[in-house]
Design a protein around this motif. Structure first.
Motif, PDB file in Angstrom:
ATOM      1  N   VAL A 112     -69.355  -0.965  -3.523  1.00  0.00           N
ATOM      2  CA  VAL A 112     -69.442  -1.099  -4.967  1.00  0.00           C
ATOM      3  C   VAL A 112     -68.111  -0.669  -5.561  1.00  0.00           C
ATOM      4  O   VAL A 112     -67.577   0.380  -5.216  1.00  0.00           O
ATOM      5  CB  VAL A 112     -70.578  -0.221  -5.530  1.00  0.00           C
ATOM      6  CG1 VAL A 112     -70.566  -0.263  -7.048  1.00  0.00           C
ATOM      7  CG2 VAL A 112     -71.916  -0.685  -4.990  1.00  0.00           C
ATOM      8  N   HIS A 113     -67.565  -1.506  -6.425  1.00  0.00           N
ATOM      9  CA  HIS A 113     -66.315  -1.141  -7.062  1.00  0.00           C
ATOM     10  C   HIS A 113     -66.550  -1.091  -8.561  1.00  0.00           C
ATOM     11  O   HIS A 113     -66.654  -2.114  -9.216  1.00  0.00           O
ATOM     12  CB  HIS A 113     -65.218  -2.132  -6.692  1.00  0.00           C
ATOM     13  CG  HIS A 113     -64.952  -2.134  -5.219  1.00  0.00           C
ATOM     14  ND1 HIS A 113     -64.302  -1.092  -4.584  1.00  0.00           N
ATOM     15  CD2 HIS A 113     -65.280  -3.013  -4.259  1.00  0.00           C
ATOM     16  CE1 HIS A 113     -64.231  -1.354  -3.292  1.00  0.00           C
ATOM     17  NE2 HIS A 113     -64.818  -2.503  -3.063  1.00  0.00           N
ATOM     18  N   LYS A 114     -66.652   0.104  -9.072  1.00  0.00           N
ATOM     19  CA  LYS A 114     -66.927   0.288 -10.498  1.00  0.00           C
ATOM     20  C   LYS A 114     -65.724  -0.102 -11.336  1.00  0.00           C
ATOM     21  O   LYS A 114     -64.585   0.072 -10.917  1.00  0.00           O
ATOM     22  CB  LYS A 114     -67.231   1.764 -10.777  1.00  0.00           C
ATOM     23  CG  LYS A 114     -68.591   2.209 -10.314  1.00  0.00           C
ATOM     24  CD  LYS A 114     -68.943   3.550 -10.918  1.00  0.00           C
ATOM     25  CE  LYS A 114     -68.149   4.695 -10.332  1.00  0.00           C
ATOM     26  NZ  LYS A 114     -68.613   5.994 -10.838  1.00  0.00           N
ATOM     27  N   GLU A 128     -70.580  -5.167 -27.669  1.00  0.00           N
ATOM     28  CA  GLU A 128     -71.625  -5.940 -26.987  1.00  0.00           C
ATOM     29  C   GLU A 128     -72.957  -5.211 -26.934  1.00  0.00           C
ATOM     30  O   GLU A 128     -74.003  -5.853 -26.804  1.00  0.00           O
ATOM     31  CB  GLU A 128     -71.174  -6.275 -25.562  1.00  0.00           C
ATOM     32  CG  GLU A 128     -69.976  -7.204 -25.524  1.00  0.00           C
ATOM     33  CD  GLU A 128     -69.515  -7.486 -24.108  1.00  0.00           C
ATOM     34  OE1 GLU A 128     -70.309  -7.331 -23.157  1.00  0.00           O
ATOM     35  OE2 GLU A 128     -68.343  -7.846 -23.956  1.00  0.00           O
ATOM     36  N   VAL A 181     -74.336   7.259 -20.465  1.00  0.00           N
ATOM     37  CA  VAL A 181     -75.139   6.039 -20.315  1.00  0.00           C
ATOM     38  C   VAL A 181     -74.321   4.824 -20.761  1.00  0.00           C
ATOM     39  O   VAL A 181     -74.315   3.772 -20.108  1.00  0.00           O
ATOM     40  CB  VAL A 181     -76.456   6.148 -21.109  1.00  0.00           C
ATOM     41  CG1 VAL A 181     -77.196   4.813 -21.133  1.00  0.00           C
ATOM     42  CG2 VAL A 181     -77.356   7.233 -20.507  1.00  0.00           C
ATOM     43  N   ASN A 205     -71.714   3.936 -18.179  1.00  0.00           N
ATOM     44  CA  ASN A 205     -72.262   3.224 -17.022  1.00  0.00           C
ATOM     45  C   ASN A 205     -72.414   1.728 -17.291  1.00  0.00           C
ATOM     46  O   ASN A 205     -72.308   0.922 -16.365  1.00  0.00           O
ATOM     47  CB  ASN A 205     -73.617   3.814 -16.618  1.00  0.00           C
ATOM     48  CG  ASN A 205     -73.464   5.042 -15.729  1.00  0.00           C
ATOM     49  OD1 ASN A 205     -72.389   5.294 -15.196  1.00  0.00           O
ATOM     50  ND2 ASN A 205     -74.533   5.793 -15.572  1.00  0.00           N
ATOM     51  N   LEU A 206     -72.699   1.347 -18.533  1.00  0.00           N
ATOM     52  CA  LEU A 206     -72.810  -0.076 -18.861  1.00  0.00           C
ATOM     53  C   LEU A 206     -71.484  -0.790 -18.626  1.00  0.00           C
ATOM     54  O   LEU A 206     -71.452  -1.951 -18.200  1.00  0.00           O
ATOM     55  CB  LEU A 206     -73.254  -0.263 -20.316  1.00  0.00           C
ATOM     56  CG  LEU A 206     -74.695   0.126 -20.634  1.00  0.00           C
ATOM     57  CD1 LEU A 206     -74.928   0.121 -22.133  1.00  0.00           C
ATOM     58  CD2 LEU A 206     -75.672  -0.831 -19.955  1.00  0.00           C
ATOM     59  N   ALA A 254     -69.016   0.580 -16.533  1.00  0.00           N
ATOM     60  CA  ALA A 254     -68.694   0.762 -15.105  1.00  0.00           C
ATOM     61  C   ALA A 254     -69.424  -0.258 -14.241  1.00  0.00           C
ATOM     62  O   ALA A 254     -68.879  -0.751 -13.255  1.00  0.00           O
ATOM     63  CB  ALA A 254     -69.048   2.182 -14.677  1.00  0.00           C
ATOM     64  N   ALA A 255     -70.669  -0.588 -14.622  1.00  0.00           N
ATOM     65  CA  ALA A 255     -71.474  -1.553 -13.853  1.00  0.00           C
ATOM     66  C   ALA A 255     -71.131  -2.994 -14.218  1.00  0.00           C
ATOM     67  O   ALA A 255     -71.737  -3.920 -13.686  1.00  0.00           O
ATOM     68  CB  ALA A 255     -72.966  -1.293 -14.077  1.00  0.00           C
ATOM     69  N   ARG A 256     -70.202  -3.159 -15.132  1.00  0.00           N
ATOM     70  CA  ARG A 256     -69.760  -4.480 -15.601  1.00  0.00           C
ATOM     71  C   ARG A 256     -70.895  -5.286 -16.233  1.00  0.00           C
ATOM     72  O   ARG A 256     -70.929  -6.524 -16.168  1.00  0.00           O
ATOM     73  CB  ARG A 256     -69.110  -5.287 -14.459  1.00  0.00           C
ATOM     74  CG  ARG A 256     -67.893  -4.578 -13.884  1.00  0.00           C
ATOM     75  CD  ARG A 256     -66.956  -5.538 -13.167  1.00  0.00           C
ATOM     76  NE  ARG A 256     -65.760  -4.851 -12.709  1.00  0.00           N
ATOM     77  CZ  ARG A 256     -65.651  -4.255 -11.509  1.00  0.00           C
ATOM     78  NH1 ARG A 256     -66.642  -4.304 -10.655  1.00  0.00           N
ATOM     79  NH2 ARG A 256     -64.547  -3.640 -11.183  1.00  0.00           N
ATOM     80  N   ILE A 257     -71.858  -4.579 -16.843  1.00  0.00           N
ATOM     81  CA  ILE A 257     -72.885  -5.268 -17.623  1.00  0.00           C
ATOM     82  C   ILE A 257     -72.269  -5.720 -18.941  1.00  0.00           C
ATOM     83  O   ILE A 257     -72.554  -6.803 -19.440  1.00  0.00           O
ATOM     84  CB  ILE A 257     -74.069  -4.316 -17.924  1.00  0.00           C
ATOM     85  CG1 ILE A 257     -74.656  -3.752 -16.637  1.00  0.00           C
ATOM     86  CG2 ILE A 257     -75.125  -4.999 -18.778  1.00  0.00           C
ATOM     87  CD1 ILE A 257     -75.559  -4.667 -15.898  1.00  0.00           C
ATOM     88  N   HIS A 258     -71.462  -4.840 -19.536  1.00  0.00           N
ATOM     89  CA  HIS A 258     -70.827  -5.148 -20.820  1.00  0.00           C
ATOM     90  C   HIS A 258     -69.347  -4.766 -20.773  1.00  0.00           C
ATOM     91  O   HIS A 258     -68.963  -3.850 -20.043  1.00  0.00           O
ATOM     92  CB  HIS A 258     -71.505  -4.377 -21.958  1.00  0.00           C
ATOM     93  CG  HIS A 258     -72.923  -4.776 -22.186  1.00  0.00           C
ATOM     94  ND1 HIS A 258     -73.294  -6.038 -22.582  1.00  0.00           N
ATOM     95  CD2 HIS A 258     -74.087  -4.083 -22.035  1.00  0.00           C
ATOM     96  CE1 HIS A 258     -74.618  -6.108 -22.687  1.00  0.00           C
ATOM     97  NE2 HIS A 258     -75.115  -4.940 -22.351  1.00  0.00           N
ATOM     98  N   GLY A 259     -68.566  -5.457 -21.595  1.00  0.00           N
ATOM     99  CA  GLY A 259     -67.134  -5.179 -21.645  1.00  0.00           C
ATOM    100  C   GLY A 259     -66.793  -4.030 -22.581  1.00  0.00           C
ATOM    101  O   GLY A 259     -65.978  -3.176 -22.254  1.00  0.00           O
TER     102      GLY A 259
END
Lengths: 400, 318
Positions: free
Chosen positions: A13-15, A60, A108, A111-112, A114-119
C-alpha cells in the motif's frame, strides 16, 4: 474491472502524502451572539479556503467534528449545516470522540486523502457553548461514586493532586503555566481571553475552584470554530503558501474507569505518542520537536503531558515548566497560541491544537510564531483522560 | 471532481456480522452490545481488542446523556489501549471510516459496531431535534409527519405509494468485522468484498428539495460502482413505503432484484444500527452463497437527506 479479481499483497500500500494548505479560525469568544451555528462554521471555513486560495467547489468532502450535541441542543447538526459548509452533493462525515474530537476530525480527513478517496478535504470542528451550560453538560455521574462533580475540573483535580503527590512538584508550577499561556494569548488575535493586565500574582490569588486548580488556571467556555484544508502532493504543489506535511498521526482509547488505571499518565496517551513518533522517525522528542500545542485545560496538565508524551522523564515534567523551557522564548515552546487555557470551544479545541502546530511549521503563526520550526506536535485528549489524538507535522514532505 | 470510480488501494471485505435479537429494554447499551461483539469476534477468530482499528456509531440524543459512547467502550476490551474512533451517526458511517482506515494500509482488520436505544425516549419528538433549529425544529415535525409529506409529494407527482408498514422501532446493536486481502480470506470462506462505498448529503431544507427524488442516493450508487454490473440483491434502509419507491427508482432496481430480504426497518429499526445492519445482511447473503453482487443502503436525516451505498461482491464460483 472488478476489485474482487485483483490480487493485492497485504502490505503493498502506498499512501498519498498529506499536506495542510489552508487554516482558518473564528474570533473565539464567550458568546458569539452575532452569528448562528451556521455563521460560525462558515467564518472558519471561508478563512481556511482563503488561506489556501481555494473555493467551495474545490472541496470534495467535509469531515465535521464536535463534542456532545447537547451543548447546542441540536441533534447531528451536520445535517442542517450541509448548506453552510457547501457540502450539498458531497460526503459529510461526523466524528465525535469527546474532547479529542478536533484531533480525530483532522486525522479522519487526512485518511481520506491518504487513501486517495478524495483529493482535497475540509476538516472543520466547532462548539457554540453559549447555547447551553457546558459545565453541567460535563458533570457526568461517575459510576459507584457519590454525585459530587461540578464541571470537568471536579473530575480532573484529584488526578492533578495525585501528580503533585507522586512527583513532589512545588505548588506554584500550575500558576506559571497559566501566566505563560495567558500572556501568549495576547499575541494571538483569535484567542478568547486577552488579559492585558495579567500578573503572576493575580493568577496566584485568583479564587480556588477545584483544589489545586484556581480560577485563572482553568480554561474558559468559548464559542468558536476551526477549519483545515487537507490535500495531496498535487494540491500542495498549487498551494500559494508553504504547506505543513503530515509525518505521523494516531488515535488511542482506553476505558473510562478500571482497576489499575493511571489517570496521571494514561497508557493510551503514551501509546499514541509512541505510534506517532514511530511513523515520523522521532527517537528523541525533546531534541527533535520544535514546538508542541498540547491540550492543557487545567494548568497542571502541561507538566503532566510533558511526561506522558516523552518530553521529560517521569516525575521531571514540572522541572521543564519551572525552568522556562516551555515559554515562547524557551527551547521547547508549549502552546504559543495561548492554548486551551485561553480558548476552549470544546469540540474545536483539538483541531485548534493541530492547526496551530501546522501554522508554526508553515511560518504563518503571526506574532506568536516561533523561529525556525521544522517539526511540531498537535495533541488532543478527551473523556476521562482516555481518548487521545495526535499528529506530527513538518515543513518538508515525509521522507524528504 | 467526481468523474470516475477510482481503483482502491487494496481489497477489503466484510467477514463477520452479528446483531441483537429483541434485547431486554432494561439493558444498558453496553449490556446490549457485549453478546453481539462476542459473537462477531468469534466468527472472525479475533480476541477482544485484537482488531487493528475499532469504530462505532451511536447518538447521545437516543441515550439521553452526553458522551454515551464512552461507556460502550467497556464492551470492546480496550486494554491495552486500542486505535479507536466514533461517529455520531448510524454505524454504516462508522464502517465507512473503518474502510478508509484499512485502505490506507495502517490497519488490516477493523471492528465496527453500532447501538441505539430509541425506546428510551419518544422518538417522534427526539428526531425533530435533527432539524434546522431556527426554521423547522420549532414546528416539531416528527418522522411520521415527514413521511406524510414525502408520500404526498410522491402521490402529487403521479407516483403510486403502496400500502405498507412503517418502521418498527426497537432497541438494538450490531457489529461487523472488516479485513483486508489474505486476512479476509483466512477468516471467512466467502468474504463479501467491498467493491465500493460512497455517501452523499443533500441540502437540509425540505422546501428546496424534490422529495420524490434522491439525487444523493443516485450519486453515491454511481460512485460506489453499483451501475457497473447488475446486482441480484439490495438491502434498503427505508422507514416507510414511499421511501422504498424512491430508492428503487434511484438505484435502478429491476423486478428480478431481491429487495431487502431481511425485512428491513419495517421488521426492526434499531435507530443508529439500522443502516449497518443493511450492510451486514447483504454481506451475509454473499457469505452464505445466496448472492454474488449485493447493494446495501443506509440513510440519515429527514426525508432521505444523507445516503450511503455499498456494493459487495463474492468471488465467482467455478
Amino acid at each position: 474491472m472488478s476489485a474482487v479479481h485483483a490480487v493485492h499483497a497485504t502490505h503493498a500500500v502506498h499512501k498519498e502524502p498529506v499536506a495542510v494548505v489552508g487554516i482558518g479560525q473564528t474570533k473565539h469568544a464567550a458568546a458569539r451572539r452575532d452569528v448562528s451555528i451556521a455563521g460560525l462554521v462558515r467564518e472558519a471555513a471561508r478563512r481556511a479556503l482563503d488561506d489556501a486560495e481555494l473555493d467551495w467547489t474545490d472541496i470534495e468532502a467535509v469531515v465535521l467534528g464536535k463534542a456532545p450535541d447537547f451543548f447546542e441542543g441540536v441533534m447531528m447538526p451536520e445535517l442542517h449545516l450541509a448548506d453552510a459548509l457547501g457540502a450539498a452533493g458531497k460526503p459529510v462525515l461526523r466524528v465525535h470522540t469527546a474532547g479529542s474530537v478536533g484531533g480525530s476530525t483532522a486525522l479522519v480527513a487526512a485518511n481520506l486523502v491518504a487513501a486517495r478517496i478524495h483529493g482535497t478535504v475540509l476538516a472543520l470542528a466547532f462548539e457554540k457553548q453559549s447555547e447551553s451550560n457546558a459545565m453541567w453538560g460535563l458533570s457526568l455521574p461517575v459510576p459507584f461514586q457519590p454525585p459530587l462533580l461540578a464541571g470537568a475540573g471536579g473530575f480532573f483535580a484529584p488526578h492533578v493532586r495525585a501528580y503533585i503527590r507522586r512527583t513532589g512538584a512545588p505548588p506554584g508550577v500550575g500558576a506559571l503555566v497559566a501566566y505563560k499561556d495567558r500572556r501568549n494569548a495576547l499575541k494571538n488575535p483569535y484567542a478568547h481571553l486577552h488579559e492585558h493586565g495579567i500578573t503572576l500574582e493575580k493568577v496566584r490569588s485568583s479564587p480556588m475552584l477545584w483544589d489545586p486548580v484556581r480560577y485563572s488556571e482553568t480554561c474558559p467556555s468559548s464559542d468558536g470554530a476551526c477549519a483545515v484544508v487537507l490535500t495531496g502532493r498535487a494540491g500542495a504543489a498549487r498551494s500559494p503558501h508553504p504547506p505543513a506535511w503530515l509525518h505521523g498521526g494516531a488515535m488511542r482509547s482506553e476505558p473510562t474507569l478500571f482497576a489499575g488505571k493511571d489517570f496521571v499518565s494514561p497508557r493510551a496517551g503514551r501509546d499514541c505518542a509512541a505510534d506517532v513518533y514511530r511513523q515520523a522517525g522521532i527517537t528523541d522528542p525533546r531534541g527533535e520537536i520544535d514546538v508542541a500545542e498540547l491540550y492543557v485545560p487545567f494548568s497542571w496538565y502541561e507538566p503532566m503531558w510533558l511526561e506522558n508524551l516523552g518530553f521529560a522523564a517521569e516525575g521531571e515534567g514540572w522541572k521543564l515548566t519551572e525552568s522556562g523551557a516551555t515559554a515562547l522564548d524557551g527551547d521547547l515552546p508549549v502552546n504559543p497560541s495561548g492554548g486551551v487555557l485561553s480558548t476552549n470551544p470544546i469540540g474545536a479545541s483539538g483541531l485548534i491544537r493541530f492547526a496551530e502546530a501546522a501554522l508554526q511549521v508553515r511560518g504563518r503563526a503571526g506574532e506568536h510564531q516561533v523561529d525556525g520550526v521544522r517539526r511540531a506536535l498537535g495533541h488532543a485528549y478527551g473523556g476521562g483522560a482516555q481518548f487521545f489524538a495526535m499528529w506530527l507535522v513538518g515543513d518538508r514532505p515525509p521522507g524528504g | 471532481m467526481t468523474g470516475h470510480l477510482r481503483a482502491t488501494l487494496r481489497d477489503i471485505a466484510v467477514v463477520a456480522f452479528a446483531q441483537s435479537v429483541a434485547p431486554d429494554p432494561g439493558l444498558s447499551e453496553t449490556e446490549m452490545l457485549l453478546p453481539v461483539l462476542t459473537d462477531v469476534l468469534a466468527q472472525a477468530g479475533l480476541a477482544p481488542g485484537e482488531a487493528d482499528f475499532t469504530c462505532s456509531g451511536s447518538s447521545d440524543y437516543l441515550a439521553g446523556r452526553p458522551f454515551s459512547f464512552t461507556m460502550t467502550l467497556d464492551g470492546v476490551g480496550a486494554w491495552p489501549p486500542v486505535a479507536e474512533s466514533h461517529v455520531e451517526a448510524d454505524g454504516a458511517w462508522a464502517l465507512y471510516e473503518a474502510w478508509v482506515k484499512l485502505l490506507t494500509g495502517d490497519a488490516d482488520t477493523a471492528l465496527v459496531y453500532a447501538c441505539g436505544k430509541p425506546t428510551a425516549g419518544d422518538l417522534e419528538d427526539v428526531l425533530t431535534r435533527q432539524l434546522d433549529p431556527c426554521c423547522t425544529a420549532p414546528l416539531w415535525p416528527g418522522p411520521a409527519a415527514l413521511a406524510g409529506l414525502q408520500a404526498q409529494a410522491l402521490a402529487d407527482a403521479g407516483g403510486t405509494v403502496p400500502p405498507g408498514p412503517g418502521s418498527t422501532v426497537v432497541d438494538g446493536a450490531a457489529a461487523v468485522v472488516l479485513a483486508a486481502g489474505d486476512r479476509a480470506r483466512a477468516m471467512c470462506a466467502r468474504p463479501a468484498w467491498i467493491h465500493g462505498i460512497d455517501h452523499r448529503i443533500e441540502p437540509h431544507a425540505l422546501g428546496v428539495r424534490d422529495l420524490t427524488r434522491s439525487p444523493s442516493t443516485r450519486l453515491a450508487a454511481e460512485r460506489a460502482g453499483a451501475f457497473e454490473a447488475p446486482v441480484d440483491t439490495a438491502e434498503l434502509h427505508a422507514s416507510h413505503p414511499a421511501q422504498e419507491v424512491i430508492l428503487r427508482r434511484e438505484l435502478r432496481l429491476t423486478d428480478d432484484v431481491v429487495v431487502t430480504p431481511s425485512g428491513g426497518a419495517p421488521a426492526a429499526d434499531p435507530v443508529m444500527a439500522t443502516g449497518l445492519i443493511r450492510i451486514g445482511e447483504a454481506a451475509d447473503r454473499i457469505r452464505r452463497g445466496e448472492s454474488d453482487r449485493a447493494l446495501a443502503h443506509a440513510t440519515s436525516g429527514p426525508c432521505l437527506q444523507h445516503n450511503l451505498v455499498a456494493v459487495l461482491e463474492g468471488e465467482r464460483r467455478p
